[in-house]
Design a protein around this motif. Structure first.
Motif, PDB file in Angstrom:
ATOM      1  N   THR A   8      32.569  68.236 -24.103  1.00  0.00           N
ATOM      2  CA  THR A   8      33.354  67.265 -24.861  1.00  0.00           C
ATOM      3  C   THR A   8      34.841  67.546 -24.715  1.00  0.00           C
ATOM      4  O   THR A   8      35.653  66.634 -24.553  1.00  0.00           O
ATOM      5  CB  THR A   8      32.955  67.306 -26.353  1.00  0.00           C
ATOM      6  OG1 THR A   8      31.551  67.048 -26.460  1.00  0.00           O
ATOM      7  CG2 THR A   8      33.717  66.262 -27.150  1.00  0.00           C
ATOM      8  N   ASP A   9      35.223  68.837 -24.778  1.00  0.00           N
ATOM      9  CA  ASP A   9      36.635  69.208 -24.596  1.00  0.00           C
ATOM     10  C   ASP A   9      37.116  68.812 -23.203  1.00  0.00           C
ATOM     11  O   ASP A   9      38.239  68.335 -23.034  1.00  0.00           O
ATOM     12  CB  ASP A   9      36.817  70.720 -24.789  1.00  0.00           C
ATOM     13  CG  ASP A   9      36.618  71.129 -26.244  1.00  0.00           C
ATOM     14  OD1 ASP A   9      36.682  70.232 -27.122  1.00  0.00           O
ATOM     15  OD2 ASP A   9      36.402  72.329 -26.494  1.00  0.00           O
ATOM     16  N   PHE A  10      36.238  69.001 -22.204  1.00  0.00           N
ATOM     17  CA  PHE A  10      36.606  68.629 -20.840  1.00  0.00           C
ATOM     18  C   PHE A  10      36.834  67.128 -20.741  1.00  0.00           C
ATOM     19  O   PHE A  10      37.777  66.671 -20.102  1.00  0.00           O
ATOM     20  CB  PHE A  10      35.494  69.062 -19.874  1.00  0.00           C
ATOM     21  CG  PHE A  10      35.703  68.593 -18.462  1.00  0.00           C
ATOM     22  CD1 PHE A  10      36.581  69.258 -17.618  1.00  0.00           C
ATOM     23  CD2 PHE A  10      35.046  67.466 -17.982  1.00  0.00           C
ATOM     24  CE1 PHE A  10      36.786  68.816 -16.319  1.00  0.00           C
ATOM     25  CE2 PHE A  10      35.248  67.023 -16.691  1.00  0.00           C
ATOM     26  CZ  PHE A  10      36.117  67.703 -15.864  1.00  0.00           C
ATOM     27  N   GLU A  11      35.953  66.360 -21.393  1.00  0.00           N
ATOM     28  CA  GLU A  11      36.096  64.902 -21.373  1.00  0.00           C
ATOM     29  C   GLU A  11      37.409  64.487 -22.029  1.00  0.00           C
ATOM     30  O   GLU A  11      38.095  63.575 -21.567  1.00  0.00           O
ATOM     31  CB  GLU A  11      34.918  64.241 -22.110  1.00  0.00           C
ATOM     32  CG  GLU A  11      33.617  64.263 -21.343  1.00  0.00           C
ATOM     33  CD  GLU A  11      33.658  63.352 -20.134  1.00  0.00           C
ATOM     34  OE1 GLU A  11      34.128  62.209 -20.264  1.00  0.00           O
ATOM     35  OE2 GLU A  11      33.245  63.785 -19.049  1.00  0.00           O
ATOM     36  N   ARG A 207      31.161  60.016 -19.875  1.00  0.00           N
ATOM     37  CA  ARG A 207      29.918  60.212 -20.609  1.00  0.00           C
ATOM     38  C   ARG A 207      29.933  59.497 -21.957  1.00  0.00           C
ATOM     39  O   ARG A 207      28.902  59.395 -22.620  1.00  0.00           O
ATOM     40  CB  ARG A 207      29.682  61.712 -20.835  1.00  0.00           C
ATOM     41  CG  ARG A 207      29.464  62.503 -19.553  1.00  0.00           C
ATOM     42  CD  ARG A 207      29.168  63.955 -19.868  1.00  0.00           C
ATOM     43  NE  ARG A 207      28.956  64.733 -18.653  1.00  0.00           N
ATOM     44  CZ  ARG A 207      28.676  66.029 -18.643  1.00  0.00           C
ATOM     45  NH1 ARG A 207      28.580  66.683 -19.785  1.00  0.00           N
ATOM     46  NH2 ARG A 207      28.497  66.666 -17.490  1.00  0.00           N
ATOM     47  N   ALA A 208      31.074  59.042 -22.354  1.00  0.00           N
ATOM     48  CA  ALA A 208      31.216  58.395 -23.659  1.00  0.00           C
ATOM     49  C   ALA A 208      30.904  56.902 -23.574  1.00  0.00           C
ATOM     50  O   ALA A 208      30.848  56.310 -22.490  1.00  0.00           O
ATOM     51  CB  ALA A 208      32.631  58.604 -24.192  1.00  0.00           C
ATOM     52  N   LEU A 243      31.048  64.054 -32.379  1.00  0.00           N
ATOM     53  CA  LEU A 243      30.052  63.052 -32.016  1.00  0.00           C
ATOM     54  C   LEU A 243      30.698  61.711 -31.706  1.00  0.00           C
ATOM     55  O   LEU A 243      30.274  61.001 -30.790  1.00  0.00           O
ATOM     56  CB  LEU A 243      29.034  62.877 -33.147  1.00  0.00           C
ATOM     57  CG  LEU A 243      28.144  64.078 -33.453  1.00  0.00           C
ATOM     58  CD1 LEU A 243      27.326  63.809 -34.701  1.00  0.00           C
ATOM     59  CD2 LEU A 243      27.225  64.363 -32.269  1.00  0.00           C
ATOM     60  N   VAL A 244      31.708  61.356 -32.488  1.00  0.00           N
ATOM     61  CA  VAL A 244      32.387  60.069 -32.302  1.00  0.00           C
ATOM     62  C   VAL A 244      33.889  60.265 -32.466  1.00  0.00           C
ATOM     63  O   VAL A 244      34.357  61.270 -33.004  1.00  0.00           O
ATOM     64  CB  VAL A 244      31.895  58.998 -33.325  1.00  0.00           C
ATOM     65  CG1 VAL A 244      30.396  58.799 -33.240  1.00  0.00           C
ATOM     66  CG2 VAL A 244      32.332  59.355 -34.740  1.00  0.00           C
ATOM     67  N   ILE A 251      35.022  52.231 -32.211  1.00  0.00           N
ATOM     68  CA  ILE A 251      34.245  53.450 -32.424  1.00  0.00           C
ATOM     69  C   ILE A 251      33.802  53.917 -31.045  1.00  0.00           C
ATOM     70  O   ILE A 251      33.204  53.151 -30.284  1.00  0.00           O
ATOM     71  CB  ILE A 251      33.023  53.209 -33.324  1.00  0.00           C
ATOM     72  CG1 ILE A 251      33.462  52.761 -34.720  1.00  0.00           C
ATOM     73  CG2 ILE A 251      32.171  54.485 -33.417  1.00  0.00           C
ATOM     74  CD1 ILE A 251      32.316  52.363 -35.620  1.00  0.00           C
ATOM     75  N   ARG A 252      34.111  55.156 -30.740  1.00  0.00           N
ATOM     76  CA  ARG A 252      33.785  55.706 -29.425  1.00  0.00           C
ATOM     77  C   ARG A 252      32.732  56.797 -29.618  1.00  0.00           C
ATOM     78  O   ARG A 252      32.974  57.781 -30.323  1.00  0.00           O
ATOM     79  CB  ARG A 252      35.060  56.277 -28.803  1.00  0.00           C
ATOM     80  CG  ARG A 252      34.889  56.934 -27.446  1.00  0.00           C
ATOM     81  CD  ARG A 252      36.195  57.601 -27.042  1.00  0.00           C
ATOM     82  NE  ARG A 252      35.996  58.419 -25.873  1.00  0.00           N
ATOM     83  CZ  ARG A 252      36.212  57.995 -24.629  1.00  0.00           C
ATOM     84  NH1 ARG A 252      36.653  56.777 -24.416  1.00  0.00           N
ATOM     85  NH2 ARG A 252      35.999  58.795 -23.610  1.00  0.00           N
ATOM     86  N   ILE A 253      31.561  56.606 -29.011  1.00  0.00           N
ATOM     87  CA  ILE A 253      30.505  57.612 -29.093  1.00  0.00           C
ATOM     88  C   ILE A 253      30.763  58.649 -28.001  1.00  0.00           C
ATOM     89  O   ILE A 253      30.587  58.370 -26.811  1.00  0.00           O
ATOM     90  CB  ILE A 253      29.109  56.977 -28.924  1.00  0.00           C
ATOM     91  CG1 ILE A 253      28.895  55.873 -29.970  1.00  0.00           C
ATOM     92  CG2 ILE A 253      28.025  58.047 -29.052  1.00  0.00           C
ATOM     93  CD1 ILE A 253      27.594  55.103 -29.791  1.00  0.00           C
ATOM     94  N   GLU A 254      31.193  59.828 -28.403  1.00  0.00           N
ATOM     95  CA  GLU A 254      31.574  60.863 -27.434  1.00  0.00           C
ATOM     96  C   GLU A 254      30.353  61.561 -26.852  1.00  0.00           C
ATOM     97  O   GLU A 254      30.338  61.924 -25.670  1.00  0.00           O
ATOM     98  CB  GLU A 254      32.480  61.897 -28.110  1.00  0.00           C
ATOM     99  CG  GLU A 254      33.765  61.326 -28.706  1.00  0.00           C
ATOM    100  CD  GLU A 254      34.759  60.873 -27.650  1.00  0.00           C
ATOM    101  OE1 GLU A 254      34.478  61.051 -26.441  1.00  0.00           O
ATOM    102  OE2 GLU A 254      35.814  60.339 -28.023  1.00  0.00           O
TER     103      GLU A 254
END
Length: 281
Positions: A8-11, A207-208, A243-244, A251-254
């Protein structure tokens, strides 16, 4: 730190250096298809085609016995407790159907779009409306009075079969909602509803998934059977856990897979130790 959080941090770092995805015009809920609480985004619009098998002559007879009506955005189509007088076939526009408890609290039963009918479960008059319907946008409807409906069912067997199919679709809708409310925790319902919105109106960004639909916490609360305050609290918790991401527009689903795991029995059991399962009083 877990691999998923590292991902997630990379994204997040990747998004700082890459342009945001181009989004089409934002959808106003429900979009162009029906929407109700369900464990899947599949089949939500099945009932929109219940009259597709009518012939042109049968349609002409249906329209001859019906009455064209127009409703402005925000106008009540019928109100809970009103005497039932027939059914409304939606020709254009969007309709919000909801139940109001004695306390004044409301729960959304469904959003219906063109092709669906509203006004059940009574079909031939004699009862009262047990929920309300309001136009979400300017709507045009074909109203079939109860007396005409009885006559058409006898004279047009094909229409009677279509009506049975329409009732079956409505039954599946309210069965899906009852199953979700009765067997899923409010957290699972929230996670499932977000995933359904992602499937219906999502735009991929790595991926989101960006939910490209205008949806408020009030709308989410009424759909999942909660309160706006609880939804706001949980969305903040989801955001804190990566998560988001919630912005004023989207709303972005991470982490879609993590959110989807939340609706599984195993994840739900683990979540019980980390997340509040009840609403604030």
């Amino acid at each position: 730190m877990g691999l998923e959080m590292l991902s997630t941090d990379f994204e997040a770092k990747r998004r700082q250096h890459e342009p945001a995805p181009e989004l089409p015009q934002q959808v106003v809920l429900p979009g162009d298809r029906a929407l109700f609480l369900s464990e899947s985004a599949e089949g939500l619009d099945d009932g929109a085609h219940f009259l597709d098998s009518l012939t042109s002559d049968e349609w002409a007879k249906l329209r001859m016995h019906g009455r064209r009506l127009a409703f402005a955005t925000g106008q009540a189509i019928f109100t809970q407790g009103d005497r039932h007088g027939g059914i409304f076939i939606i020709e254009s526009g969007k309709v919000h159907v909801f139940y109001t408890a004695p306390s004044g609290r409301q729960i959304t039963l469904a959003y219906w779009t063109a092709g669906h009918f509203i006004g059940g479960p009574e079909m031939t008059g004699g009862g009262i409306h047990i929920w309300s319907a309001e136009a979400l946008s300017d709507c045009r409807m074909l109203f079939i009075p109860a007396t005409a409906l009885k006559k058409l069912v006898v004279e047009l067997p094909n229409f009677a079969l279509c009506l049975l199919q329409g009732l079956a679709a409505k039954g599946r809708c309210y069965s899906a909602m009852a199953q979700m409310l009765g067997t899923r925790s409010v957290i699972e319902r929230l996670a499932q509803f977000l995933m359904n919105l992602g499937k219906l109106h999502g735009v991929r960004d790595g991926r989101a998934i960006v939910i490209n639909a205008k949806v408020t916490h009030d709308q989410i609360a009424a759909m999942v059977g909660s309160t706006r305050q609880w939804v706001t609290m949980m969305m903040k918790r989801f955001q804190k856990e990566g998560l988001v991401t919630v912005t004023p527009r989207h709303i972005r689903i991470e982490r879609p897979h993590a959110l989807m795991e939340m609706v599984s029995k195993r994840a739900a059991g683990e979540a019980a130790f980390r997340l509040p399962l009840t609403e604030p009083r």
